[in-house]
Enzyme design. Structure first.
Site, PDB file in Angstrom:
ATOM      1  N   GLY A 239       0.771  -1.236   0.000  1.00 11.36           N
ATOM      2  CA  GLY A 239       0.000   0.000   0.000  1.00 11.36           C
ATOM      3  C   GLY A 239       0.799   1.282   0.000  1.00 11.36           C
ATOM      4  CD  GLU A 273       1.362  -9.356   1.742  1.00  9.26           C
ATOM      5  OE1 GLU A 273       0.386  -8.608   1.517  1.00  9.26           O
ATOM      6  OE2 GLU A 273       1.224 -10.523   2.120  1.00  9.26           O
ATOM      7  N   PRO A 274       5.238  -4.970  -0.454  1.00 12.85           N
ATOM      8  CG  PRO A 274       7.399  -4.090  -0.517  1.00 12.85           C
ATOM      9  CD  PRO A 274       6.575  -5.189   0.114  1.00 12.85           C
ATOM     10  N   GLY A 275       4.380  -3.465  -3.576  1.00  8.68           N
ATOM     11  CA  GLY A 275       4.389  -3.673  -5.033  1.00  8.68           C
ATOM     12  C   GLY A 275       4.634  -2.351  -5.715  1.00  8.68           C
ATOM     13  NE  ARG A 276      -0.093   1.995  -5.870  1.00 12.47           N
ATOM     14  CZ  ARG A 276      -1.187   1.829  -6.641  1.00 12.47           C
ATOM     15  NH1 ARG A 276      -1.255   2.398  -7.816  1.00 12.47           N
ATOM     16  NH2 ARG A 276      -2.198   1.113  -6.196  1.00 12.47           N
ATOM     17  CE1 TYR A 317      -8.913   0.258  -9.824  1.00  5.87           C
ATOM     18  CE2 TYR A 317      -6.833   0.669 -10.921  1.00  5.87           C
ATOM     19  CZ  TYR A 317      -7.705  -0.195 -10.309  1.00  5.87           C
ATOM     20  OH  TYR A 317      -7.358  -1.506 -10.174  1.00  5.87           O
ATOM     21  CB  CYS A 357     -14.544   0.017 -30.103  1.00  5.10           C
ATOM     22  SG  CYS A 357     -13.715   0.106 -31.679  1.00  5.10           S
ATOM     23  CD  GLU A 358     -15.480  -0.677 -23.911  1.00  4.52           C
ATOM     24  OE1 GLU A 358     -16.221   0.013 -23.194  1.00  4.52           O
ATOM     25  OE2 GLU A 358     -15.645  -1.887 -24.104  1.00  4.52           O
ATOM     26  CE1 TYR A 386      -1.296  -4.065  -8.435  1.00  2.00           C
ATOM     27  CE2 TYR A 386      -0.393  -1.920  -7.830  1.00  2.00           C
ATOM     28  CZ  TYR A 386      -0.716  -3.220  -7.498  1.00  2.00           C
ATOM     29  OH  TYR A 386      -0.443  -3.689  -6.236  1.00  2.00           O
TER      30      TYR A 386
HETATM   31  N1  LLP Z   1      -0.701  -7.287  -0.484  1.00  2.94           N
HETATM   32  C1  LLP Z   1      -1.977  -7.552  -0.805  1.00  2.94           C
HETATM   33  C2  LLP Z   1      -2.701  -8.565  -0.059  1.00  2.94           C
HETATM   34  C3  LLP Z   1      -2.588  -6.850  -1.872  1.00  2.94           C
HETATM   35  O1  LLP Z   1      -3.860  -7.108  -2.178  1.00  2.94           O
HETATM   36  C4  LLP Z   1      -1.860  -5.866  -2.585  1.00  2.94           C
HETATM   37  C5  LLP Z   1      -2.461  -5.129  -3.682  1.00  2.94           C
HETATM   38  C6  LLP Z   1      -0.508  -5.638  -2.215  1.00  2.94           C
HETATM   39  C7  LLP Z   1       0.025  -6.357  -1.152  1.00  2.94           C
HETATM   40  C8  LLP Z   1       0.376  -4.658  -2.931  1.00  2.94           C
HETATM   41  O2  LLP Z   1      -0.038  -3.364  -2.751  1.00  2.94           O
HETATM   42  P1  LLP Z   1       0.896  -2.163  -3.267  1.00  2.94           P
HETATM   43  O3  LLP Z   1       2.138  -2.154  -2.436  1.00  2.94           O
HETATM   44  O4  LLP Z   1       1.206  -2.382  -4.684  1.00  2.94           O
HETATM   45  O5  LLP Z   1       0.100  -0.952  -3.039  1.00  2.94           O
HETATM   46  N2  LLP Z   1      -4.810  -2.216  -9.526  1.00  2.94           N
HETATM   47  C9  LLP Z   1      -4.787  -1.167  -8.529  1.00  2.94           C
HETATM   48  C10 LLP Z   1      -4.117  -1.604  -7.256  1.00  2.94           C
HETATM   49  C11 LLP Z   1      -4.710  -2.866  -6.695  1.00  2.94           C
HETATM   50  C12 LLP Z   1      -3.932  -3.388  -5.520  1.00  2.94           C
HETATM   51  C13 LLP Z   1      -4.330  -4.783  -5.203  1.00  2.94           C
HETATM   52  N3  LLP Z   1      -3.652  -5.330  -4.073  1.00  2.94           N
HETATM   53  C14 LLP Z   1      -4.116   0.070  -9.120  1.00  2.94           C
HETATM   54  O6  LLP Z   1      -3.743   0.048 -10.286  1.00  2.94           O
HETATM   55  O7  LLP Z   1      -4.003   1.091  -8.442  1.00  2.94           O
END
Ligand code: LLP
Length: 428
Positions: A239, A273-276, A317, A357-358, A386
């Site tokens: 997050g 669990e960092p992603g973004r 979004y 086409c949207e 994402y």
């Molecule tokens: N852990 C869990 C259980 C999650 O569901 C998620 C993201 C993460 C970690 C990673 O979160 P992050 O660090 O990336 O914020 N598609 C959307 C974001 C959906 C996130 C889903 N879960 C977007 O493009 O903003």
């Protein structure tokens, strides 16, 4: 725009001209900076040095094998949400003992696959799922390590579609139900209930929701310990925000300042669990202008060869992504907020749209941009998270290629799809 910089009016990724990459691979193309990814990973490591932490890169944000491998080489673990993501994490060289598995709908086949591979931990989202894991673990002669995913009913103040920690969301288990499970842990043979997991949503632009959730969680952990449960791990999810505007936003150390005291107080090992944060600003999508068109009432459209199938965040979004031509005489402002319409010399206000086409296939509405002509290249920034991961071949559009830059070098880490790829597996 980490590791993406204009020099002599043209955009570079690390030491490579974006134009040179595109000349070789075509458009649309996702381009990532390996060193941006690594440095962001290291920034998280540094922020949490004080506590024993396993950093599990959230594969859903960007599941390209080369990126996962680069992170595995740095020692990252992985957060997966499907058998497919587990497969990718393993293929990328991920160590199963650092892989956590979340998601409200794990199938028996997926659970078996994770058990066979001896993953670190299941983040369990319901009692029903726990029963399945227990039965499958008994059959496999394994013990499944489990963290209960708590739904703490905290509003992370992010987009409704990416909020996960409110009680009406499908994710996790409320405290009362979780306490019942903890009390009756004997009902789940071959399960080691040793962790608590929370993930509140994404992106979260403040540490306060984490602190509010962790306060509730620490009280819960104390109750569990009183019942004799050995809670060793606290998984705080992902997050962390990134800047989509160029503005300064919170960094991992700012979140750590609020999170670490709880982890220390609870004497837990931490999982995150960092992603973004790792990949978001480390990638761009480059598209070429196919046409410009002007309606008789004055509205201008820039039609590009990338569409919502390649990057769905604006359509899904209303997400704001900065854009700027790859080569231009006009200096890109350091910060641009949604709705800013600063039209300097050489600029105009346009809608940037794709070919799908949207009507929702719009990357930007009424955006002030340097004048664009047919065949110009346009960069869509902050597309590393994402972006490709949520792409599709809707309208039977082959998905773009992915390129990884490392210093002066670059390589294609996923080929552009072909028409044959589109019909693979189909029969007529
Ligand atoms: N852990 C869990 C259980 C999650 O569901 C998620 C993201 C993460 C970690 C990673 O979160 P992050 O660090 O990336 O914020 N598609 C959307 C974001 C959906 C996130 C889903 N879960 C977007 O493009 O903003």
């Amino acid at each position: 725009m980490d590791y993406f910089e204009y020099k002599n009016k043209t955009l570079y990724c690390e030491e490579v001209k974006v134009e040179d990459i595109i000349a070789e691979v075509g458009t649309p193309a996702y381009i990532y900076s390996k060193n941006a990814i690594i440095s962001r990973y290291q920034e998280i490591e540094d922020a949490y040095r004080d506590v024993n932490t396993t950093i599990c890169f959230s594969v859903k944000s960007n599941s390209n094998l080369a990126i996962c491998k680069a992170l595995a080489d740095e020692g990252a673990g992985f957060d997966v949400v499907s058998g497919g993501e587990l497969f990718r994490a393993l293929k990328a060289g991920g160590n199963p003992s650092n892989i956590v598995y979340a998601g409200v709908g794990k199938s028996d086949g997926e659970i078996r696959y994770a058990l066979e591979n001896d993953i670190f931990m299941f983040n369990v989202e319901s009692q029903a799922e726990l029963k399945h894991i227990s039965a499958l673990a008994v059959k496999a002669g394994k013990t499944a390590r489990v963290a209960l995913r708590i739904n703490p009913d905290i509003d992370a103040k992010t987009h409704a579609k990416t909020t996960t920690g409110k009680k009406e969301n499908k994710f996790g288990i409320d405290f009362t139900a979780a306490e019942k499970i903890m009390k009756q842990s004997g009902k789940y043979p071959n399960v080691d209930l040793c962790g608590i997991h929370v993930h509140l949503g994404s992106p979260i632009y403040s540490a306060d929701p984490y602190a509010q959730a962790l306060k509730k969680v620490s009280e819960f952990i104390q109750r569990c310990r009183k019942m004799g449960r050995n809670i060793e791990y606290l998984n705080v999810g992902g997050g962390y925000c990134i800047s989509y505007t160029g503005e300064e936003v919170m960094r991992p150390a700012d979140y750590a300042a609020k999170i670490i005291p709880f982890v220390k107080e609870m004497q837990c090992n931490m999982v995150m669990e960092p992603g973004r944060f790792i990949v978001g600003n480390s990638g761009i999508l480059v598209t070429r202008v196919l046409y410009t068109k002007e309606a008789s009432f004055g509205k201008k459209f820039v039609v590009c060869d990338a569409g919502m199938n390649d990057l769905i965040r604006p359509a899904l979004y209303d997400a704001f992504h900065r854009m700027w031509p790859v080569t231009t005489n006009v200096k890109m402002p350091a910060v641009e907020m949604p709705g800013d319409k600063v039209v300097k010399k050489g600029m105009e206000v346009v809608d940037v749209v794709g070919p799908v086409c949207e009507s929702s296939d719009v990357f930007a509405k009424d955006r002030a941009l340097p004048k664009l002509d047919e065949a110009d290249l346009l960069t869509i920034f902050s597309a590393g998270a994402y972006g490709f991961a949520m792409s599709s071949s809707y309208n039977s559009r082959p998905r773009p290629c992915e390129v990884l830059v490392d210093g002066k070098q670059f390589r294609v880490t996923r080929k552009r799809e072909t028409y044959d790829d589109l019909i693979r597996g189909e029969v007529r």
